[in-house]
Design a protein around this motif. Sequence first.
Motif, PDB file in Angstrom:
ATOM      1  N   ALA A  88      18.003 153.426  35.270  1.00 40.06           N
ATOM      2  CA  ALA A  88      18.827 152.901  34.184  1.00 40.06           C
ATOM      3  C   ALA A  88      19.716 151.787  34.722  1.00 40.06           C
ATOM      4  CB  ALA A  88      19.650 154.014  33.575  1.00 40.06           C
ATOM      5  N   GLU A  96      14.193 157.910  22.895  1.00 39.63           N
ATOM      6  CA  GLU A  96      15.621 157.903  22.580  1.00 39.63           C
ATOM      7  C   GLU A  96      16.246 156.655  23.185  1.00 39.63           C
ATOM      8  OE1 GLU A  96      17.245 161.585  23.972  1.00 39.63           O
ATOM      9  OE2 GLU A  96      15.880 162.802  22.741  1.00 39.63           O
ATOM     10  N   GLU A  98      18.647 156.257  25.114  1.00 48.00           N
ATOM     11  CA  GLU A  98      18.978 156.355  26.546  1.00 48.00           C
ATOM     12  C   GLU A  98      17.760 156.302  27.456  1.00 48.00           C
ATOM     13  OE1 GLU A  98      19.996 158.387  24.151  1.00 48.00           O
ATOM     14  OE2 GLU A  98      19.795 160.492  24.696  1.00 48.00           O
ATOM     15  N   ASP A  99      16.563 156.220  26.866  1.00 49.45           N
ATOM     16  CA  ASP A  99      15.360 156.036  27.692  1.00 49.45           C
ATOM     17  C   ASP A  99      15.203 154.582  28.129  1.00 49.45           C
ATOM     18  OD1 ASP A  99      13.464 158.307  25.574  1.00 49.45           O
ATOM     19  OD2 ASP A  99      14.742 158.723  27.318  1.00 49.45           O
TER      20      ASP A  99
END
Lengths: 113, 114
Positions: B38, B82, B84-85
């Motif tokens: 991320a 999602e 946050e992926d």
Amino acid sequence: KNQVEQSPQSLIILEGKNCTLQCNYTVSPFSNLRWYKQDTGRGPVSLTIMTFSENTKSNGRYTATLDADTKQSSLHITASQLSDSASYICVVTSPNAGNMLTFGGGTRLMVKP
Amino acid sequence: EAGVTQSPTHLIKTRGQQATLRCSPISGHTSVYWYQQALGLGLQFLLWYDEGEERNRGNFPPRFSGRQFPNYSSELNVNALELEDSALYLCASSPQGSYNSPLHFGNGTRLTVT
């Protein structure tokens, strides 16, 4: 919990200067400790790999040291160049769970002219 | 020697969709690893395949899955995306059992979920 902590989180130096990045780990036992360089938006590239019996290894202007007793490693960069600007990641391999790698969060190095 | 290749380089999906990412290891390498990175964070281990079998998986929900084909290439699937992926997904390969050899990474697939 096995952890790899790196410091500093970020560093700015002038071109031509030397710098040293630190890595402390709690992974035990361990097979080897690796340093990777990751340019922005690219995959990491291996710089050095040291087993527990080695205490220093060089790759050009990069020299890594390892103290398995204190569980500390450092990466020293000599005569820095603009192209050294990148993230430097310390990675420890443990023979537990199939030699899985535990990655540190990296040190972001910026070399300025 | 051709390096690890990943496709696509960029992928934009909307929440709830599925994403498929592909990886071709270096010739002769049988182990393939998948990592999620991320923005601004370290690499998080997702999956390890060797000789077509899943050898280990990281602390990710089951909607992250994959497989390794007989030619050792691999596919990572992310279902029910999602927000946050959104991350850089990196694939790496190594020869089987080479614990003291470096992992060779591809340049990743940048997945953006909107």
